[in-house]
Design a protein around this motif. Structure first.
Motif, PDB file in Angstrom:
ATOM      1  N   GLN A 234       0.804  -1.210  -0.031  1.00 41.15           N
ATOM      2  CA  GLN A 234       0.033  -0.134  -0.042  1.00 41.15           C
ATOM      3  C   GLN A 234       1.044   1.309   0.073  1.00 41.15           C
ATOM      4  O   GLN A 234       0.627   2.135  -0.723  1.00 41.15           O
TER       5      GLN A 234
ATOM      6  N   THR B 123      -2.293  -8.725  -6.784  1.00 40.39           N
ATOM      7  CA  THR B 123      -1.668  -7.592  -7.227  1.00 40.39           C
ATOM      8  C   THR B 123      -1.026  -7.735  -8.563  1.00 40.39           C
ATOM      9  O   THR B 123      -1.085  -6.838  -9.535  1.00 40.39           O
ATOM     10  N   ASP B 177      -3.111   1.501  -7.054  1.00 42.85           N
ATOM     11  CA  ASP B 177      -2.505   0.179  -7.778  1.00 42.85           C
ATOM     12  C   ASP B 177      -2.550   0.486  -9.283  1.00 42.85           C
ATOM     13  O   ASP B 177      -1.814  -0.096 -10.269  1.00 42.85           O
ATOM     14  N   THR B 198      -7.377   3.069  -1.981  1.00 42.47           N
ATOM     15  CA  THR B 198      -6.649   1.842  -1.800  1.00 42.47           C
ATOM     16  C   THR B 198      -7.600   1.077  -1.155  1.00 42.47           C
ATOM     17  O   THR B 198      -8.552   1.428  -0.240  1.00 42.47           O
ATOM     18  N   LYS B 215      -6.015  -8.518  -3.908  1.00 45.45           N
ATOM     19  CA  LYS B 215      -6.824  -7.351  -3.791  1.00 45.45           C
ATOM     20  C   LYS B 215      -8.250  -7.494  -3.272  1.00 45.45           C
ATOM     21  O   LYS B 215      -9.042  -8.468  -3.611  1.00 45.45           O
TER      22      LYS B 215
END
Lengths: 319, 319
Positions: A234, B123, B177, B198, B215
């Motif tokens: 993050q 991710t 991301d 996020t 995620k």
């Protein structure tokens, strides 16, 4: 550069580290990933190193520094509002019994205690409280200001990594707001490279005083254990090359850094073995810093283990 | 240095900015805070500048780039699972009707649509999906790859700030991301300087493949509006000197940066006034980027307003 044979090596960049396997591994790894033209060189953009803080860069016994701050603030609060002391968790905190605080379901008692010192005030008021505590408090065992208690060998390592164009981040279960007040001063690590536990803040624009952020414990992110890789993702958004920790709370961070990493990687655990100069603890600690599972996995994972008594010439800058 | 009289000024560092009040204010501010020995100089450690992204560094019409990505992914998902298309919000998304998506209570519809493309995968899989989209997609109006659509005047400004030892951060409502996959490439801004929306990720250590982060949209932090100062505090931990935005979503960020700041500070709003070269919108946008209240406050707050048609020689690198 540091480890290449045939070069006249200047001063030892890690004078507080005794010669041995760990020191050699550190120097060899840095040479490998920074030697231009080599097959192992890693672009500067990807040179990220992550450090746990409590027990890795500074001590965590007999209590984490932030707990000492929270308990001191709690004492001041109880003087103002004696009814607070009726809460058994407040009593445990005032007695310094962190074991009781950590034992509750969902850490509810701990959160009640933390809320007194860590929520409901502006971020500026909180920083001022930390500064006021730092200027007066002394560590109960070492009888020195807390700012004088960072580990000298780790300071040398931070400096050496900077020379090798690494970006060093703290990735700690401690509160980001608590650490950021002073870690730039003591480690040279800027606030944006401090990944810690955080609660939401609320923005207000006041007629007098202008913009403020009010601290809360809402959507608390506790940056420990399996949450550390999530915190790294993050806040940093990139897998580290190097990870340094000292407890099972750092296990996931070391796994995330070193297992199946397409880049060369390095994991290191500090083992607190020096009851004379600092503390000796692992499985049986009465505070934080339990180290069992990570130590068990270290040989198979190729993680390096520092025996602090054997591997460090000195622990603190003054001894 | 740049603006000091009597110095032979080399090349114009902002050639895409027409001479005028805004360009002069930018150069004067940078001279003031970086001129060593002056009363206004600010230490390098505190030279932090924050930039909104959608509509400030790249366009946000007719849809934010991330929405275009999400809708393209949604189309692919509906081909695999036709039942998805029964959801009216999915239908709205497939029709590109962002107004309908933004209208719901708590953005529930939008979140359902975003979840399809932004949650439940690792991710790494998400980054690969963004890369695949980027390599093929073209902007519907400009008919160019998205990576070719950053604003040239803002790129020059980022570069000038770096020369003056500023650390530039993106502070955007877009997903961290999503942006991090490509903003280092297009702006030279590393992932840890990208503050965005996020959701929590979950760490898993798999027998095959090793560590992954999955995620989710849990404890979603939407980094927009009054949350931007909180995002700045959480990720950067320091009040900026300069803030750049283009909508009411940036109002709190500009207030936090400029009101009662003990340091010199600078606020700037881009006003999209160029229907020919880009888009003209403020109060009436059918997508994101509504600009009313921030524009109203600008004169009293001393914020500079860029008239993109008048103040910019060119909008994109190629015109």
């Amino acid at each position: 550069m540091v480890a290449s044979p045939g070069t006249a090596v200047a001063a030892d960049p890690l004078p507080s580290w005794r010669p041995g396997a760990v020191k050699q591994a550190l120097l060899s790894f840095l040479a490998a990933v920074t030697c231009e033209g080599s097959e192992t060189v890693v672009p500067e953009a990807e040179r990220v190193a992550v450090f746990d803080n409590d027990g890795t860069l500074w001590p965590e016994q007999p209590l984490p520094f932030q707990a000492a701050f929270a308990f001191a603030e709690l004492e001041r609060a109880v003087q103002r509002q004696p009814a607070l002391a009726e809460d058994p968790m407040v009593q445990a905190a005032l007695a310094g019994d962190i074991g009781a605080l950590l034992s509750g379901d969902q850490f509810e008692g701990l959160l009640r205690v933390i809320a007194v010192s860590h929520a409901g005030m502006s971020t500026e008021a909180f920083s001022a409280a930390v500064e006021a505590w730092l200027s007066a408090a002394r560590h109960p065992h070492f009888d020195r200001p807390y700012e004088a208690l960072t580990y000298a060998p780790m300071q040398e390592l931070l400096q050496l990594l900077r020379v090798h164009r690494f970006r060093c981040f703290i990735v700690s279960g401690g509160g980001a707001d608590f650490m950021r007040v002073w870690v730039e001063r003591v480690y040279g690590i800027p606030p944006e490279r401090v990944v810690g536990s955080t609660g939401r803040t609320h923005f207000e624009l006041r007629d007098e005083g202008g913009p403020v952020l009010i601290k809360s414990l809402e959507t608390l992110f506790v940056n420990d254990g399996a949450a550390k890789p999530a915190g790294i993702h993050q806040f940093i958004g990139r897998r580290p090359l190097m990870a340094f920790g000292n407890s099972d709370g750092d296990l996931a961070m070391l796994q995330y850094t070193t297992i199946n990493n397409p880049r060369p990687s390095f994991g290191l655990l500090l083992h607190h073995t020096d009851a004379e100069r600092e503390y000796a603890y692992d499985a049986e600690t009465r505070s934080t810093g339990r180290l069992v599972e990570a130590l068990r996995q270290a040989p198979d994972r190729g993680w390096h283990v520092v025996d602090m008594q054997r591997d460090w010439v000195r622990v603190f800058t003054n001894g």
